[in-house]
Write a protein that holds these residues in place. Structure first.
Motif, PDB file in Angstrom:
ATOM      1  N   ASP A 184       0.837  -1.346   0.086  1.00  0.00           N
ATOM      2  CA  ASP A 184      -0.079  -0.099   0.148  1.00  0.00           C
ATOM      3  C   ASP A 184       0.851   1.262   0.002  1.00  0.00           C
ATOM      4  OD1 ASP A 184       0.938  -0.124   2.544  1.00  0.00           O
ATOM      5  OD2 ASP A 184      -0.993   0.006   3.395  1.00  0.00           O
ATOM      6  N   PHE A 185       2.304   1.060   0.239  1.00  0.00           N
ATOM      7  CA  PHE A 185       3.038   2.231   0.089  1.00  0.00           C
ATOM      8  C   PHE A 185       3.227   3.015  -1.162  1.00  0.00           C
ATOM      9  CE2 PHE A 185       5.870  -1.236  -0.424  1.00  0.00           C
ATOM     10  CZ  PHE A 185       6.682  -0.635  -1.726  1.00  0.00           C
ATOM     11  N   VAL A 186       3.010   2.207  -2.231  1.00  0.00           N
ATOM     12  CA  VAL A 186       2.966   2.837  -3.544  1.00  0.00           C
ATOM     13  C   VAL A 186       1.673   3.722  -3.615  1.00  0.00           C
ATOM     14  CG1 VAL A 186       4.051   0.838  -4.370  1.00  0.00           C
ATOM     15  CG2 VAL A 186       1.630   1.002  -4.652  1.00  0.00           C
ATOM     16  N   THR A 187       0.787   4.135  -2.948  1.00  0.00           N
ATOM     17  CA  THR A 187      -0.324   4.821  -3.263  1.00  0.00           C
ATOM     18  C   THR A 187      -0.007   6.215  -2.411  1.00  0.00           C
ATOM     19  OG1 THR A 187      -1.661   3.736  -1.412  1.00  0.00           O
ATOM     20  CG2 THR A 187      -1.882   3.206  -3.750  1.00  0.00           C
ATOM     21  N   ASP A 188       1.271   6.340  -1.457  1.00  0.00           N
ATOM     22  CA  ASP A 188       1.462   7.428  -1.139  1.00  0.00           C
ATOM     23  C   ASP A 188       2.664   8.042  -1.466  1.00  0.00           C
ATOM     24  OD1 ASP A 188       1.134   9.224   1.150  1.00  0.00           O
ATOM     25  OD2 ASP A 188       2.411   8.063   2.403  1.00  0.00           O
ATOM     26  N   ILE A 189       2.677   8.463  -2.709  1.00  0.00           N
ATOM     27  CA  ILE A 189       3.889   8.780  -3.368  1.00  0.00           C
ATOM     28  C   ILE A 189       3.672  10.412  -3.652  1.00  0.00           C
ATOM     29  CG2 ILE A 189       5.580   8.942  -5.565  1.00  0.00           C
ATOM     30  CD1 ILE A 189       5.676   6.503  -3.501  1.00  0.00           C
ATOM     31  N   ASP A 190       4.292  11.446  -3.379  1.00  0.00           N
ATOM     32  CA  ASP A 190       4.325  12.828  -3.703  1.00  0.00           C
ATOM     33  C   ASP A 190       4.937  13.281  -5.115  1.00  0.00           C
ATOM     34  OD1 ASP A 190       2.409  13.734  -1.328  1.00  0.00           O
ATOM     35  OD2 ASP A 190       4.160  12.694  -0.423  1.00  0.00           O
ATOM     36  N   VAL A 191       6.219  13.016  -5.192  1.00  0.00           N
ATOM     37  CA  VAL A 191       6.753  13.223  -6.484  1.00  0.00           C
ATOM     38  C   VAL A 191       7.496  11.767  -6.963  1.00  0.00           C
ATOM     39  CG1 VAL A 191       8.969  13.825  -5.378  1.00  0.00           C
ATOM     40  CG2 VAL A 191       8.482  14.633  -7.799  1.00  0.00           C
ATOM     41  N   CYS A 192       7.422  11.556  -8.385  1.00  0.00           N
ATOM     42  CA  CYS A 192       7.948  10.514  -9.055  1.00  0.00           C
ATOM     43  C   CYS A 192       8.778  11.070  -9.840  1.00  0.00           C
ATOM     44  CB  CYS A 192       6.844   9.553  -9.706  1.00  0.00           C
ATOM     45  SG  CYS A 192       7.530   8.138 -10.783  1.00  0.00           S
ATOM     46  N   VAL A 193      10.391  10.672  -9.924  1.00  0.00           N
ATOM     47  CA  VAL A 193      11.138  11.109 -10.843  1.00  0.00           C
ATOM     48  C   VAL A 193      11.728   9.979 -11.406  1.00  0.00           C
ATOM     49  CG1 VAL A 193      13.608  11.913 -11.010  1.00  0.00           C
ATOM     50  CG2 VAL A 193      12.065  12.747  -9.086  1.00  0.00           C
ATOM     51  N   ILE A 194      11.469   9.961 -12.958  1.00  0.00           N
ATOM     52  CA  ILE A 194      11.764   8.935 -13.911  1.00  0.00           C
ATOM     53  C   ILE A 194      13.223   9.335 -14.487  1.00  0.00           C
ATOM     54  CG2 ILE A 194      11.070   7.735 -15.739  1.00  0.00           C
ATOM     55  CD1 ILE A 194       8.387   8.898 -15.610  1.00  0.00           C
TER      56      ILE A 194
ATOM     57  N   ILE B 273       3.677   4.176 -15.044  1.00  0.00           N
ATOM     58  CA  ILE B 273       3.455   5.570 -14.820  1.00  0.00           C
ATOM     59  C   ILE B 273       2.105   6.051 -14.975  1.00  0.00           C
ATOM     60  CG2 ILE B 273       4.196   7.809 -15.568  1.00  0.00           C
ATOM     61  CD1 ILE B 273       6.256   6.302 -13.970  1.00  0.00           C
ATOM     62  N   SER B 274       1.455   5.509 -15.992  1.00  0.00           N
ATOM     63  CA  SER B 274      -0.041   5.731 -16.256  1.00  0.00           C
ATOM     64  C   SER B 274      -0.775   5.385 -15.259  1.00  0.00           C
ATOM     65  CB  SER B 274      -0.508   5.070 -17.432  1.00  0.00           C
ATOM     66  OG  SER B 274       0.295   5.609 -18.692  1.00  0.00           O
ATOM     67  N   ARG B 275      -0.276   4.069 -14.492  1.00  0.00           N
ATOM     68  CA  ARG B 275      -1.169   3.558 -13.360  1.00  0.00           C
ATOM     69  C   ARG B 275      -0.938   4.360 -12.031  1.00  0.00           C
ATOM     70  NH1 ARG B 275       1.034  -1.779 -12.749  1.00  0.00           N
ATOM     71  NH2 ARG B 275      -0.139  -2.256 -14.727  1.00  0.00           N
ATOM     72  N   LEU B 276       0.346   4.775 -11.943  1.00  0.00           N
ATOM     73  CA  LEU B 276       0.832   5.461 -10.690  1.00  0.00           C
ATOM     74  C   LEU B 276      -0.117   6.924 -10.588  1.00  0.00           C
ATOM     75  CD1 LEU B 276       2.670   5.183  -8.096  1.00  0.00           C
ATOM     76  CD2 LEU B 276       4.268   6.491  -9.560  1.00  0.00           C
ATOM     77  N   ARG B 277      -0.111   7.251 -11.764  1.00  0.00           N
ATOM     78  CA  ARG B 277      -1.006   8.612 -12.007  1.00  0.00           C
ATOM     79  C   ARG B 277      -2.334   8.748 -11.452  1.00  0.00           C
ATOM     80  NH1 ARG B 277       0.186  11.779 -17.317  1.00  0.00           N
ATOM     81  NH2 ARG B 277      -0.433  13.468 -15.922  1.00  0.00           N
TER      82      ARG B 277
ATOM     83  N   LEU C 115      -6.335   3.955 -22.275  1.00  0.00           N
ATOM     84  CA  LEU C 115      -5.295   3.850 -23.447  1.00  0.00           C
ATOM     85  C   LEU C 115      -5.011   5.485 -23.703  1.00  0.00           C
ATOM     86  CD1 LEU C 115      -4.262   1.599 -25.015  1.00  0.00           C
ATOM     87  CD2 LEU C 115      -5.713   2.337 -27.080  1.00  0.00           C
ATOM     88  N   GLU C 116      -5.890   6.398 -23.553  1.00  0.00           N
ATOM     89  CA  GLU C 116      -5.637   7.844 -23.841  1.00  0.00           C
ATOM     90  C   GLU C 116      -4.656   8.247 -22.653  1.00  0.00           C
ATOM     91  OE1 GLU C 116      -9.069   9.923 -23.858  1.00  0.00           O
ATOM     92  OE2 GLU C 116     -10.083   8.771 -25.543  1.00  0.00           O
ATOM     93  N   THR C 117      -4.326   7.643 -21.527  1.00  0.00           N
ATOM     94  CA  THR C 117      -3.293   8.140 -20.493  1.00  0.00           C
ATOM     95  C   THR C 117      -2.091   7.310 -20.718  1.00  0.00           C
ATOM     96  OG1 THR C 117      -3.456   6.005 -19.187  1.00  0.00           O
ATOM     97  CG2 THR C 117      -5.117   7.864 -18.693  1.00  0.00           C
ATOM     98  N   THR C 118      -1.696   6.641 -22.140  1.00  0.00           N
ATOM     99  CA  THR C 118      -0.585   6.213 -22.101  1.00  0.00           C
ATOM    100  C   THR C 118       0.320   6.922 -23.240  1.00  0.00           C
ATOM    101  OG1 THR C 118      -1.341   4.935 -24.316  1.00  0.00           O
ATOM    102  CG2 THR C 118      -1.663   3.799 -21.817  1.00  0.00           C
ATOM    103  N   PHE C 119       1.686   6.939 -23.287  1.00  0.00           N
ATOM    104  CA  PHE C 119       2.246   7.474 -24.295  1.00  0.00           C
ATOM    105  C   PHE C 119       2.145   6.867 -25.766  1.00  0.00           C
ATOM    106  CE2 PHE C 119       6.896   7.721 -26.217  1.00  0.00           C
ATOM    107  CZ  PHE C 119       6.951   8.990 -26.572  1.00  0.00           C
ATOM    108  N   TYR C 120       1.563   5.551 -25.727  1.00  0.00           N
ATOM    109  CA  TYR C 120       1.335   4.911 -27.116  1.00  0.00           C
ATOM    110  C   TYR C 120       0.105   5.893 -27.887  1.00  0.00           C
ATOM    111  CZ  TYR C 120      -0.922   1.294 -30.068  1.00  0.00           C
ATOM    112  OH  TYR C 120      -1.503   0.785 -30.976  1.00  0.00           O
ATOM    113  N   TYR C 121      -0.844   6.431 -27.036  1.00  0.00           N
ATOM    114  CA  TYR C 121      -2.089   7.056 -27.537  1.00  0.00           C
ATOM    115  C   TYR C 121      -1.423   8.509 -28.100  1.00  0.00           C
ATOM    116  CZ  TYR C 121      -6.601   8.996 -27.991  1.00  0.00           C
ATOM    117  OH  TYR C 121      -7.753   9.588 -28.237  1.00  0.00           O
ATOM    118  N   VAL C 122      -0.617   9.129 -27.308  1.00  0.00           N
ATOM    119  CA  VAL C 122       0.187  10.167 -27.796  1.00  0.00           C
ATOM    120  C   VAL C 122       1.013  10.235 -28.783  1.00  0.00           C
ATOM    121  CG1 VAL C 122       1.699  12.217 -26.912  1.00  0.00           C
ATOM    122  CG2 VAL C 122      -0.087  11.239 -25.423  1.00  0.00           C
ATOM    123  N   ARG C 123       1.976   9.407 -29.103  1.00  0.00           N
ATOM    124  CA  ARG C 123       2.654   8.916 -30.101  1.00  0.00           C
ATOM    125  C   ARG C 123       1.917   8.613 -31.088  1.00  0.00           C
ATOM    126  NH1 ARG C 123       6.821  11.203 -32.494  1.00  0.00           N
ATOM    127  NH2 ARG C 123       8.190   9.625 -32.967  1.00  0.00           N
ATOM    128  N   GLY C 124       0.703   8.004 -31.230  1.00  0.00           N
ATOM    129  CA  GLY C 124      -0.006   7.571 -32.130  1.00  0.00           C
ATOM    130  C   GLY C 124      -0.665   8.637 -32.887  1.00  0.00           C
TER     131      GLY C 124
END
Length: 780
Positions: free
Chosen positions: A132-142, A161-165, A439-448
């Motif tokens: 459950d700790f993964v739902t308590d993130i304030d900043v995610c650095v990739i 990343i889409s899921r975490l957001r 799908l609209e939350t993915t990079f695949y959709y943006v790149r498409g």
């Protein structure tokens, strides 16, 4: 602009005192705003500081930071680097594998460090107390977001990343080496123009002169390595003669060692002056190295670096290279992604490498650019020189890469079905419209949208429908009223255990067999899709045949036979030397797959079959005999202690408890270890059977029901109890065995002279050999 002025409370968290030009320009977006940030900048320009700035802001606001590192080898390096944060009373925790995870530490950490794969696995289980700790993130650095373009791994980063957001809406700060389509990444992450940075080559601290050099390809791949090595030395030599340094990237750990040995002799023959040779103080310092081969090489100013070296040796090599005592360094690509270790000259000797799971593959374009980016030492060189050494057939490909860079593409389409199944299994997708929203939350959709023809964007909805239909046909998903979508048990298990869907189907088929054997389990794993690209080199085939002698493997391909041989060798504790280079990676993947297969058997078959899978997994992990594998269930007992105890006649946890501390000391353990092992054995389930009034005889035609009591005198655990008569199963029950369970057993006077009743108790989650006891009833 001094760090202490900008961030007085965090000045000690940085390894420098002043921000450079690139860092100054990005600083307001990172510290004065809360928007998502995307920054693309040349290698060695100081991107790590941008990550640290984002982390400092989150910590100052009382939040939790997550840093996603591209490679597992780099997560531990970050933990070491960031003891600077620890000194400011902020805790850093690297999230590792399932069994090593400490949920309490993860929950209380200020900075979490994970790979994309670990984060994917954790977010799939976010609703469990453990993750459950993964739902308590304030900043995610990739770090290195251009990993999106990597085969297989790229799609993992993208969907995670889409899921975490969706789970916790963290601020996202994405950093990458130079990439032409940074705007696509910014559009995917909703980073506004003011927070999107594309720092060009003019931000490189040192200009880069990069080019391609070819060599004449021969018949023998071994000889080709040396042709490329001499070519690399030709390129490095002028710089070494001018007191410059050279970094040569090769394809494997073993190659770093062999290349350094050969280069050391060649440099001596060419009479290239190396300062380390006459440095008496360095001669004394080199005695601190633990690796003898490395010590001999380093004395001549030549060294090697790879993830298999001890931390001590890696740290020393890096420090000496920075000081100029090591002038020629051979390394694997890991060094390019992690440590900031620039050289005047960088040569990529190998553009292909052997992957244990994929066979021979091309170095990714991202790796190539990353390695070349290490050329040029800020403050020492005006220009860095980078060279790719390759076969003439590949030369144009690398020249284009150096000239045009590499646009980042989405790899999601390659594994859309598996990722879609995972989202359905988590309940985030319940109908077709949810699929499109996801799908609209993915990079695949943006790149498409940027490249509609290449991504077949007009037919996207139909492709998704086809993918869903396949999931339904294969039994991973079922549809309900109003076109609702729900995962089946098969779909849930495939997602939970991170399986390719073909592998999940194969495992489900194993569960349908009347009887499951250890051979069935090993073959199911060896033929899993996760190993579909494993190849057997000609030099390995005799060793493979020797391990598998006398076993029927006619239907298996060469790569599958290799995996099977490695698993059998691991289980017996004797992997042939010819197979050891790939054995570690294959074993790691195999134990994960066996853990999944155990869950399949527990869900779709029975506890005894699941226990068999757990024992096979423990044998491969520890290399112990089948009758002694139960010892590995005891905390603190690994392969060495298990073998020692087994040789002394103590082959089960029950034997250990009976022996007591004094018996364990007599078996060769020290008193302190004996006490810990004894306590560990007591913390396992332990079963006693009572046959009560069970008869010794029965008349023909008569029948009666008697009771057998199964008593657990150890720790409570899930258990399977099976009763057979003359080898035929009469009844079975799966239960949480806390104290005792009473099993009714029918005794029938049949057309047999004797009836042998056997009660077997297995624990599916522990590698304990099932307890079996028999009672013979004579038919009169």
């Amino acid at each position: 602009m001094e760090v202490a002025e900008v961030l007085p409370d965090f000045a000690d968290a940085f390894a420098f005192e002043e921000f450079n030009r690139m860092q100054r320009e990005a600083l307001p977006a990172l510290l004065e705003r809360d928007d998502n940030v995307v920054a693309s900048a040349p290698t060695a320009s100081g991107k790590t500081a941008l990550a640290e700035l984002a982390i400092c802001k989150a910590l100052a606001d009382g939040g939790t930071a997550l840093f996603i590192a591209p490679l597992r080898a780099l997560t531990n390096e970050k933990e070491a680097d960031w003891d600077r944060f620890e000194s400011l009373d902020y805790s850093v925790y690297v999230v590792t594998g399932e069994r090593d995870l400490n949920p309490r530490r993860a929950r209380h950490a200020d900075i979490l460090v994970m790979t994309p794969e670990k984060l994917d696995s954790a977010t799939r289980k976010h609703d469990s107390r453990r993750y459950d700790f993964v739902t308590d993130i304030d900043v995610c650095v990739i770090d290195e977001v251009h990993l999106l373009d990597a085969d297989r791994r790229g799609s993992v980063l993208e969907v995670t990343i889409s899921r975490l957001r969706r789970l916790c809406s963290p601020r996202v700060v994405a950093l990458s080496a130079t990439m032409p389509n940074v705007d696509d990444v910014a559009a995917w992450l909703d980073a506004p123009p003011a927070c999107t940075f594309e720092f060009g080559d003019d931000y490189r601290p040192v200009d880069l002169n990069a080019g391609v050099k070819t060599y004449t390809h021969g018949e023998n791949t071994f000889a080709d390595k040396y042709r490329r090595l001499y070519r690399a030395l030709d390129l490095a030599e002028p710089h070494l003669r001018e007191d410059g340094q050279a970094l040569v990237f090769v394809s494997s750990r073993q190659d770093t060692v062999q290349a350094a040995k050969k280069a050391r002799d060649e440099i001596a023959e060419r009479d290239v002056p190396m300062g380390a040779r006459g440095d008496y103080d360095f001669h004394t310092e080199s005695k601190d190295l633990e690796n003898d081969t490395l010590r001999k090489s380093a004395l001549d100013g030549v060294a090697f670096h790879h993830a298999g070296l001890s931390k001590n040796d890696k740290d020393l090599v890096e420090e000496w290279f920075k000081q100029g005592k090591i002038e020629l360094l051979f390394s694997t690509s890991t060094l390019a992604w992690g440590v900031n270790l620039p050289a005047r000259c960088v040569v990529i000797r190998d553009t292909k490498y052997h992957d244990p799971l994929e066979g021979e593959v091309d170095m990714s374009p991202l790796d190539v650019l990353q390695m070349l980016g290490r050329a040029g030492r800020p403050g020492y060189d005006d220009v860095g020189y980078g060279w790719v050494v390759c076969d003439s057939a590949d030369a144009d490909k690398y020249r284009r890469l150096l000239r045009d860079g590499k646009e980042i593409e989405s790899r999601l389409a390659d594994s859309l079905d598996a990722h879609l199944n995972a989202e359905i299994a988590m309940g985030t997708i319940t109908d077709l419209e949810d699929v499109m929203d996801w799908l609209e939350t993915t990079f695949y959709y943006v790149r498409g949208q940027s490249r509609p023809e290449a991504y077949d964007f007009p037919n996207l909805r139909q492709r998704v429908r086809d993918c869903l239909e396949r999931l339904v046909e294969q039994g991973f998903v079922e549809t309900g009223e109003n076109l609702s979508i729900e995962a089946t048990s098969l779909g849930v298990l495939a997602s939970k255990y991170y399986l390719r869907l073909d592998t999940a189907e194969r495992f489900a088929a194993v569960c349908e067999r009347d009887e499951v054997t250890a051979d069935d389990l090993l073959e199911a794993v060896a033929t899993a899709e996760e190993f579909d690209s494993v190849s057997a080199r000609q030099s390995e085939r005799d060793a493979i045949s020797a391990v598998l002698v006398g076993q029927e493997t006619g239907d298996l391909e060469a790569g599958e036979r290799k995996v099977l041989a490695i698993l059998r060798g691991a289980a017996s504790g004797s992997t042939p030397s010819e197979l050891r280079s790939d054995a570690w990676v294959i074993r790691q993947n195999a134990t994960r797959l066996l853990s999944a297969l155990q869950a399949f058997l527990e869900r779709f078959c029975d506890p005894h079959a699941a226990n068999l899978a757990r024992r096979v997994e423990a044998r491969i992990e520890n290399g112990v005999a089948d009758d002694a594998v139960g010892l590995t269930a005891i905390d603190g007992v690994g392969p060495g202690r298990a073998s020692k105890l087994s040789k002394e006649g103590l082959s089960t946890p029950g034997d250990v408890v009976s022996a007591g501390v004094s018996g364990l000391v007599a078996a060769g353990l020290s008193e302190g270890v004996a006490e810990r092992v004894y306590e560990g054995a007591q913390s396992l389930p332990a079963v006693e059977l009572e046959w009560g009034a069970f008869p010794d005889t029965v008349r023909t035609g008569e029948s009666d029901v008697h009771q057998v009591t199964v008593r657990n005198v150890g720790e409570p655990s899930q258990a399977g109890i099976r009763v057979t008569v003359n080898g035929v199963e009469m009844s079975s029950v799966s239960t949480y065995l806390r104290d005792e369970e009473t099993i009714p057993v029918g005794v029938f006077g049949a057309n047999e002279d004797e009836l042998e009743f056997t009660v077997s108790v297995a624990f599916p989650g522990e590698p304990l050999v099932p307890l079996e006891e028999s009672w013979t009833v004579v038919v009169e």
